[in-house]
Write a protein that holds these residues in place. Sequence first.
Motif, PDB file in Angstrom:
ATOM      1  N   ARG A  74       0.839  -1.217   0.000  1.00  0.00           N
ATOM      2  CA  ARG A  74       0.000   0.000   0.000  1.00  0.00           C
ATOM      3  C   ARG A  74       0.866   1.257   0.000  1.00  0.00           C
ATOM      4  O   ARG A  74       0.624   2.194  -0.764  1.00  0.00           O
ATOM      5  CB  ARG A  74      -0.922   0.015   1.225  1.00  0.00           C
ATOM      6  N   TRP A  77       2.651   1.521  -3.494  1.00  0.00           N
ATOM      7  CA  TRP A  77       1.767   1.994  -4.582  1.00  0.00           C
ATOM      8  C   TRP A  77       1.457   3.471  -4.406  1.00  0.00           C
ATOM      9  O   TRP A  77       1.369   4.222  -5.374  1.00  0.00           O
ATOM     10  CB  TRP A  77       0.480   1.163  -4.644  1.00  0.00           C
ATOM     11  N   CYS A 115       7.633 -10.656  -4.963  1.00  0.00           N
ATOM     12  CA  CYS A 115       6.945  -9.592  -5.700  1.00  0.00           C
ATOM     13  C   CYS A 115       7.914  -8.984  -6.721  1.00  0.00           C
ATOM     14  O   CYS A 115       7.547  -8.731  -7.873  1.00  0.00           O
ATOM     15  CB  CYS A 115       6.498  -8.471  -4.765  1.00  0.00           C
ATOM     16  N   CYS A 141      -0.831   2.127 -13.615  1.00  0.00           N
ATOM     17  CA  CYS A 141      -2.125   1.520 -13.289  1.00  0.00           C
ATOM     18  C   CYS A 141      -2.187   0.082 -13.827  1.00  0.00           C
ATOM     19  O   CYS A 141      -2.662  -0.825 -13.145  1.00  0.00           O
ATOM     20  CB  CYS A 141      -3.252   2.376 -13.883  1.00  0.00           C
ATOM     21  N   HIS A 144      -0.113  -2.126 -11.606  1.00  0.00           N
ATOM     22  CA  HIS A 144      -0.834  -2.422 -10.357  1.00  0.00           C
ATOM     23  C   HIS A 144      -1.943  -3.451 -10.635  1.00  0.00           C
ATOM     24  O   HIS A 144      -2.140  -4.391  -9.856  1.00  0.00           O
ATOM     25  CB  HIS A 144      -1.402  -1.105  -9.803  1.00  0.00           C
ATOM     26  N   ASN A 145      -2.627  -3.278 -11.756  1.00  0.00           N
ATOM     27  CA  ASN A 145      -3.693  -4.231 -12.098  1.00  0.00           C
ATOM     28  C   ASN A 145      -3.144  -5.640 -12.322  1.00  0.00           C
ATOM     29  O   ASN A 145      -3.816  -6.627 -12.006  1.00  0.00           O
ATOM     30  CB  ASN A 145      -4.454  -3.765 -13.339  1.00  0.00           C
ATOM     31  N   ASN A 148      -3.027  -6.956  -9.009  1.00  0.00           N
ATOM     32  CA  ASN A 148      -4.406  -7.203  -8.540  1.00  0.00           C
ATOM     33  C   ASN A 148      -4.936  -8.523  -9.103  1.00  0.00           C
ATOM     34  O   ASN A 148      -5.514  -9.335  -8.374  1.00  0.00           O
ATOM     35  CB  ASN A 148      -5.331  -6.062  -8.976  1.00  0.00           C
ATOM     36  N   LYS A 150      -3.197 -11.071 -10.247  1.00  0.00           N
ATOM     37  CA  LYS A 150      -2.428 -12.187  -9.663  1.00  0.00           C
ATOM     38  C   LYS A 150      -2.963 -12.550  -8.275  1.00  0.00           C
ATOM     39  O   LYS A 150      -3.034 -13.726  -7.913  1.00  0.00           O
ATOM     40  CB  LYS A 150      -0.957 -11.770  -9.566  1.00  0.00           C
ATOM     41  N   LYS A 153      -7.748  -9.977  -7.054  1.00  0.00           N
ATOM     42  CA  LYS A 153      -8.522  -8.776  -6.701  1.00  0.00           C
ATOM     43  C   LYS A 153      -9.150  -8.163  -7.942  1.00  0.00           C
ATOM     44  O   LYS A 153      -8.742  -8.451  -9.065  1.00  0.00           O
ATOM     45  CB  LYS A 153      -7.595  -7.732  -6.062  1.00  0.00           C
ATOM     46  N   ARG A 164      -8.006   9.249  -8.963  1.00  0.00           N
ATOM     47  CA  ARG A 164      -7.629   8.599  -7.694  1.00  0.00           C
ATOM     48  C   ARG A 164      -6.353   9.202  -7.112  1.00  0.00           C
ATOM     49  O   ARG A 164      -6.224   9.363  -5.902  1.00  0.00           O
ATOM     50  CB  ARG A 164      -7.460   7.081  -7.929  1.00  0.00           C
ATOM     51  N   TRP A 165      -5.382   9.519  -8.002  1.00  0.00           N
ATOM     52  CA  TRP A 165      -4.053   9.856  -7.493  1.00  0.00           C
ATOM     53  C   TRP A 165      -3.621  11.305  -7.722  1.00  0.00           C
ATOM     54  O   TRP A 165      -2.596  11.726  -7.214  1.00  0.00           O
ATOM     55  CB  TRP A 165      -3.004   8.902  -8.085  1.00  0.00           C
TER      56      TRP A 165
END
Length: 171
Positions: A74, A77, A115, A141, A144-145, A148, A150, A153, A164-165
């Motif tokens: 978290r 990111w 990771c 993005c 990150h997806n 997600n 993997k 999510k 968002r950012w």
Amino acid sequence: MSSIPTGTEEKKDEGKVLPGGKKIVNGIVYDADGKPCRTCNDMSALFAMGKKSKKPLPPALPKDCPPDVAQLGRSSWTLLHSITATYPETPSQSLQTETSAFLRTFGKLYPCWVCAEDFQAWMKVNTPRVSSRSEFGMWMCEAHNAVNVKLGKKEFDCNRWDERWRTGWKD
Ligand code: FAD
């Protein structure tokens, strides 16, 4: 006594042994020293493991403890997306080169080694796009997806990464 499996027996997982003595057994990632890798595991998985051992772990991770994989993720990111949000719309050639080098180094140094390996492999196929803020934000993005997906999510709508950012949600 019947020897027919009931499905409730504890499954013995021989695990996956990796170069350097690191291994993954029953979903727990271990460092080369044989100890669970804190930055690679979710504390809930370690808690579950602790329940089986004689030394149970505390029920929650105190705020001033070293991060587990989720907390590290978290924070990371937040940093990465915030970098894309403040990236210039028209970056100089030298900044683009430095940004690509930063991402390569980040991929090598990321403290969760499982990771990091996957992120490096993903970047080999998905070369960083750093020619503009919008391209870089979109690429991050997508990165990150990929994680997600993997982790099972929901994917984030990358058309909204900027809200968002950078700008905040539109009403
Ligand atoms: P996070 O996934 O950390 O997301 C934080 C916030 O970002 C969300 O609340 C949402 O608002 C926003 N967001 C979500 N998706 C996107 C997106 N696609 N684009 C923009 N914003 C978005 N964990 C593992 O267990 N295994 C791994 O292999 C692994 N690899 C990782 C690799 C990297 C490079 C990084 C930085 C993290 C990795 N993580 C990994 C951590 C994982 O991605 C999460 O950070 C962690 O599971 C915590 O998830 P979360 O649901 O709290 O929110």
